[in-house]
Write a protein that holds these residues in place. Sequence first.
Motif, PDB file in Angstrom:
ATOM      1  N   ASP A 161      28.931  54.093  31.104  1.00  0.00           N
ATOM      2  CA  ASP A 161      27.548  53.695  31.159  1.00  0.00           C
ATOM      3  C   ASP A 161      27.051  52.711  32.218  1.00  0.00           C
ATOM      4  O   ASP A 161      27.521  51.575  32.477  1.00  0.00           O
ATOM      5  CB  ASP A 161      27.307  53.021  29.666  1.00  0.00           C
ATOM      6  CG  ASP A 161      25.809  52.849  29.397  1.00  0.00           C
ATOM      7  OD1 ASP A 161      24.857  53.033  30.386  1.00  0.00           O
ATOM      8  OD2 ASP A 161      25.216  52.969  28.294  1.00  0.00           O
ATOM      9  N   PRO A 162      26.066  53.120  33.189  1.00  0.00           N
ATOM     10  CA  PRO A 162      25.720  52.331  34.144  1.00  0.00           C
ATOM     11  C   PRO A 162      25.114  50.839  33.831  1.00  0.00           C
ATOM     12  O   PRO A 162      25.187  49.989  34.463  1.00  0.00           O
ATOM     13  CB  PRO A 162      24.398  53.069  34.706  1.00  0.00           C
ATOM     14  CG  PRO A 162      24.599  54.417  34.305  1.00  0.00           C
ATOM     15  CD  PRO A 162      25.385  54.378  33.066  1.00  0.00           C
ATOM     16  N   ALA A 163      24.826  50.830  32.477  1.00  0.00           N
ATOM     17  CA  ALA A 163      24.253  49.512  31.774  1.00  0.00           C
ATOM     18  C   ALA A 163      25.420  48.690  31.578  1.00  0.00           C
ATOM     19  O   ALA A 163      25.079  47.517  31.342  1.00  0.00           O
ATOM     20  CB  ALA A 163      23.374  49.781  30.683  1.00  0.00           C
ATOM     21  N   TYR A 164      26.678  49.089  31.381  1.00  0.00           N
ATOM     22  CA  TYR A 164      27.931  48.337  31.086  1.00  0.00           C
ATOM     23  C   TYR A 164      28.037  47.327  32.042  1.00  0.00           C
ATOM     24  O   TYR A 164      28.195  47.571  33.223  1.00  0.00           O
ATOM     25  CB  TYR A 164      28.974  49.119  30.835  1.00  0.00           C
ATOM     26  CG  TYR A 164      30.387  48.405  30.298  1.00  0.00           C
ATOM     27  CD1 TYR A 164      30.279  47.648  29.161  1.00  0.00           C
ATOM     28  CD2 TYR A 164      31.081  47.884  31.476  1.00  0.00           C
ATOM     29  CE1 TYR A 164      31.595  46.947  28.751  1.00  0.00           C
ATOM     30  CE2 TYR A 164      32.148  46.994  31.207  1.00  0.00           C
ATOM     31  CZ  TYR A 164      32.371  46.572  29.803  1.00  0.00           C
ATOM     32  OH  TYR A 164      33.558  45.510  29.384  1.00  0.00           O
ATOM     33  N   SER A 165      28.449  45.948  31.696  1.00  0.00           N
ATOM     34  CA  SER A 165      28.706  44.877  32.656  1.00  0.00           C
ATOM     35  C   SER A 165      29.467  43.972  31.715  1.00  0.00           C
ATOM     36  O   SER A 165      29.229  43.769  30.570  1.00  0.00           O
ATOM     37  CB  SER A 165      27.363  44.157  33.274  1.00  0.00           C
ATOM     38  OG  SER A 165      27.731  43.423  33.763  1.00  0.00           O
ATOM     39  N   PHE A 166      30.318  43.429  32.837  1.00  0.00           N
ATOM     40  CA  PHE A 166      31.165  42.317  31.871  1.00  0.00           C
ATOM     41  C   PHE A 166      31.601  41.162  33.171  1.00  0.00           C
ATOM     42  O   PHE A 166      31.753  41.646  34.290  1.00  0.00           O
ATOM     43  CB  PHE A 166      32.729  42.868  31.677  1.00  0.00           C
ATOM     44  CG  PHE A 166      33.503  42.009  31.013  1.00  0.00           C
ATOM     45  CD1 PHE A 166      33.655  41.502  29.739  1.00  0.00           C
ATOM     46  CD2 PHE A 166      34.565  41.303  31.797  1.00  0.00           C
ATOM     47  CE1 PHE A 166      34.364  40.653  29.295  1.00  0.00           C
ATOM     48  CE2 PHE A 166      35.646  40.575  31.503  1.00  0.00           C
ATOM     49  CZ  PHE A 166      35.536  40.091  29.989  1.00  0.00           C
ATOM     50  N   GLU A 167      31.322  39.944  32.411  1.00  0.00           N
ATOM     51  CA  GLU A 167      31.442  38.667  33.404  1.00  0.00           C
ATOM     52  C   GLU A 167      32.984  38.365  33.192  1.00  0.00           C
ATOM     53  O   GLU A 167      33.606  37.841  32.361  1.00  0.00           O
ATOM     54  CB  GLU A 167      30.606  37.848  33.050  1.00  0.00           C
ATOM     55  CG  GLU A 167      30.644  36.538  34.122  1.00  0.00           C
ATOM     56  CD  GLU A 167      30.001  36.883  35.487  1.00  0.00           C
ATOM     57  OE1 GLU A 167      30.673  36.581  36.395  1.00  0.00           O
ATOM     58  OE2 GLU A 167      28.933  37.878  35.508  1.00  0.00           O
ATOM     59  N   GLY A 168      33.720  38.606  34.293  1.00  0.00           N
ATOM     60  CA  GLY A 168      35.152  38.216  34.177  1.00  0.00           C
ATOM     61  C   GLY A 168      35.540  37.045  35.036  1.00  0.00           C
ATOM     62  O   GLY A 168      34.842  36.365  35.814  1.00  0.00           O
ATOM     63  N   ALA A 169      36.910  36.793  35.004  1.00  0.00           N
ATOM     64  CA  ALA A 169      37.554  35.592  36.015  1.00  0.00           C
ATOM     65  C   ALA A 169      37.183  35.760  37.235  1.00  0.00           C
ATOM     66  O   ALA A 169      37.112  35.086  38.149  1.00  0.00           O
ATOM     67  CB  ALA A 169      38.888  35.477  35.589  1.00  0.00           C
ATOM     68  N   SER A 170      37.261  37.063  37.704  1.00  0.00           N
ATOM     69  CA  SER A 170      37.246  37.732  38.960  1.00  0.00           C
ATOM     70  C   SER A 170      35.849  37.844  39.454  1.00  0.00           C
ATOM     71  O   SER A 170      35.543  38.455  40.417  1.00  0.00           O
ATOM     72  CB  SER A 170      38.170  38.690  39.442  1.00  0.00           C
ATOM     73  OG  SER A 170      37.918  39.910  38.712  1.00  0.00           O
ATOM     74  N   GLY A 171      34.670  37.677  38.510  1.00  0.00           N
ATOM     75  CA  GLY A 171      33.319  38.048  38.671  1.00  0.00           C
ATOM     76  C   GLY A 171      32.841  38.977  37.986  1.00  0.00           C
ATOM     77  O   GLY A 171      33.349  39.606  37.002  1.00  0.00           O
ATOM     78  N   SER A 172      31.747  39.437  38.017  1.00  0.00           N
ATOM     79  CA  SER A 172      30.885  40.359  37.410  1.00  0.00           C
ATOM     80  C   SER A 172      31.399  41.710  37.631  1.00  0.00           C
ATOM     81  O   SER A 172      31.296  42.032  38.865  1.00  0.00           O
ATOM     82  CB  SER A 172      29.221  40.303  37.550  1.00  0.00           C
ATOM     83  OG  SER A 172      28.841  41.142  36.750  1.00  0.00           O
ATOM     84  N   ILE A 173      31.560  42.545  36.564  1.00  0.00           N
ATOM     85  CA  ILE A 173      32.159  43.816  36.711  1.00  0.00           C
ATOM     86  C   ILE A 173      31.355  44.827  36.078  1.00  0.00           C
ATOM     87  O   ILE A 173      30.894  44.665  34.874  1.00  0.00           O
ATOM     88  CB  ILE A 173      33.568  43.778  36.273  1.00  0.00           C
ATOM     89  CG1 ILE A 173      34.581  43.072  37.003  1.00  0.00           C
ATOM     90  CG2 ILE A 173      34.060  45.348  36.386  1.00  0.00           C
ATOM     91  CD1 ILE A 173      35.823  42.804  36.326  1.00  0.00           C
ATOM     92  N   ASN A 174      30.658  45.896  36.807  1.00  0.00           N
ATOM     93  CA  ASN A 174      30.522  47.177  36.094  1.00  0.00           C
ATOM     94  C   ASN A 174      30.727  48.352  36.838  1.00  0.00           C
ATOM     95  O   ASN A 174      31.370  48.063  38.095  1.00  0.00           O
ATOM     96  CB  ASN A 174      29.004  47.202  35.587  1.00  0.00           C
ATOM     97  CG  ASN A 174      28.159  47.380  36.918  1.00  0.00           C
ATOM     98  OD1 ASN A 174      28.499  46.881  37.876  1.00  0.00           O
ATOM     99  ND2 ASN A 174      26.816  47.651  36.606  1.00  0.00           N
ATOM    100  N   PHE A 175      30.663  49.526  36.563  1.00  0.00           N
ATOM    101  CA  PHE A 175      31.577  50.528  37.141  1.00  0.00           C
ATOM    102  C   PHE A 175      30.494  51.541  37.775  1.00  0.00           C
ATOM    103  O   PHE A 175      29.372  52.039  36.969  1.00  0.00           O
ATOM    104  CB  PHE A 175      32.335  51.358  36.244  1.00  0.00           C
ATOM    105  CG  PHE A 175      33.536  50.306  35.455  1.00  0.00           C
ATOM    106  CD1 PHE A 175      34.666  50.186  36.479  1.00  0.00           C
ATOM    107  CD2 PHE A 175      33.517  49.961  34.712  1.00  0.00           C
ATOM    108  CE1 PHE A 175      35.394  49.156  36.085  1.00  0.00           C
ATOM    109  CE2 PHE A 175      34.578  49.169  34.239  1.00  0.00           C
ATOM    110  CZ  PHE A 175      35.556  48.751  34.887  1.00  0.00           C
ATOM    111  N   ASN A 176      30.929  52.208  38.787  1.00  0.00           N
ATOM    112  CA  ASN A 176      29.941  53.237  39.477  1.00  0.00           C
ATOM    113  C   ASN A 176      30.449  54.459  38.999  1.00  0.00           C
ATOM    114  O   ASN A 176      31.288  54.554  38.132  1.00  0.00           O
ATOM    115  CB  ASN A 176      29.771  53.252  41.016  1.00  0.00           C
ATOM    116  CG  ASN A 176      31.184  53.420  41.554  1.00  0.00           C
ATOM    117  OD1 ASN A 176      32.026  54.209  41.007  1.00  0.00           O
ATOM    118  ND2 ASN A 176      31.351  53.270  42.938  1.00  0.00           N
ATOM    119  N   SER A 177      29.611  55.770  39.598  1.00  0.00           N
ATOM    120  CA  SER A 177      29.777  56.950  38.888  1.00  0.00           C
ATOM    121  C   SER A 177      31.423  57.267  39.122  1.00  0.00           C
ATOM    122  O   SER A 177      31.737  58.406  38.377  1.00  0.00           O
ATOM    123  CB  SER A 177      28.858  58.177  39.544  1.00  0.00           C
ATOM    124  OG  SER A 177      29.001  58.003  40.750  1.00  0.00           O
TER     125      SER A 177
END
Length: 406
Positions: A362-378
Motif C-alpha cells: 500500500d503506497p500509504a504504508y510507512s514505518f519509522e525504523g532505526a535506519s530511517g523512515s521506510i515505505n515501499f514503491n511499486s
Amino acid sequence: MKLIRNITIITAIITMTVCLCSCGFTTFDNFKATFIDKPQDKEATVQIGVLEPVTGADSNAAEDEIRGIQLANKVHPNTGGKIVSLVFSDCKSNIDATETAVQTLITKQPMVILGSYASVYSLAASPYIKEAKIPAIAISNTNPLITRNNPYYFRVCYAESNQGDILARYVLSKKQKEAGVLTPEGNDVALAKATAFADRIKAETDNEDAVPFYEYYHTGQKDFTEVLTNLKASGIKYVILPGDYTDAANIISEAARMDLDVQFLGDTSWATDDFRKALDSGVKNKNMAFVQFFAAEGNVEGEAVTEERTAFLDAYHEEYGEDSEPSENMALGYDAYFVAVDAIGKAPKGATSQDIANILADPAYSFEGASGSINFNSDGDPIKTAYISKWSKGKIVTIATIEALK
C-alpha cells in the motif's frame, strides 16, 4: 507394604498405557508430541520465517542480519496480541540448498519471510515465495531483480542503481553542476550505478554535458596514471567509482600519490574494514565518500537522532556492550523484523500472508525504523533516508543525510 505400593504403581502405568492406546496414542512418539513437547498454540503465536545461510561460506557475513533480527525479536516479541516465533531455515550458502530450504520454510506457513543474505540466494528463493504468496523482506540485497516482477518481495536497503542516484544528489547538494564517472568495462552492476548517477546529474542541471569526464578501466588494472591524468586535466571535483572496492581503493590510493584534489564516491562496500585497509596511508578523508543505509548515534552531522534509532542503539549496547558499534546490516535486519511485525499487527484478525503483502504494498504504508523512515514503491524497493559517510581515524563518520524522494 512397599511391595503392595510398587504393584499399585505398575498397575496404574499399565492402565494408563491401555487408555492411551484406546484413545489412539499407539506409539510413544504420539504420546511425546501430545504431552511432553507441548506444541505452541497456533492461535496464540505468529510465525516469521528467517531464510539465511546459517552454515557454509557466507554464514559469517550473514551473521549480522541474523543478530539484528534476533535483537528485534528480543525487544518486541509480540504483535497483534500474539507471540512471534522465529522459524529458521538454513540456505547452507548454496543455491540448491536454498531452494530446498525455502520450500521447507513455506510448509511451516510463516506470515512473512526475512532474508536471505546475498542476492543470489534471494533470487533462488524468489519463484517459490511468489508461488506461495508469502511476503518476503530482503535485508541487504542490492540486486534490482529480487523485487522486480515479484509483488511479494520487498527490501529495506536501496538497490544498486539507487545508490548511484543517491550519490548524484549528494554532489548536487554541494552546488556542483558537473561530475565524472570512472567505471570498469563490462560490469553491468557498475554500469547501472554509473547510469543512474549521470542521469540524475544531467536531469537536475538540465545539461546533457554535465558529465564531461566519463572513462573506463579494466577490472584488476594496476596502473591508472593515464586516466587519472585525464581526470586532473578535466578539473572535475566529484567522481563516482561504481566498480569493485579493490579497484576503487587502488584508484584512490594512486590519485593521492598524484595529489589529485578530487572526492571519489562509492557504494556501501566502502564501509567495510577490507576497503579501509586496502587504502594507502596517504589517502585523505576528504577524498572519499560513500553511501550507507544506517548512521549510528553521534555520527550524523546536522540531523536529530530519532527515537527509533536511540531504541535500537540502547538495545544493541545492552546486548553487546557500550564500546561496540552496530553494523548497518544489523540495523537493517532489526528494521526488517519490525516492518514485518508492524504489518502483521495492522492486519485484521484471521489475516493471511496475502493480506500482509497488501499492507506492505500500500503506497500509504510507512514505518519509522532505526535506519530511517521506510515505505515501499511499486517494485517493493524502499523510499527511505540514506546517508553519505567517510572514514576518519578508523571510524565511519556520516557527513550528509539524503532524504527520501517520494
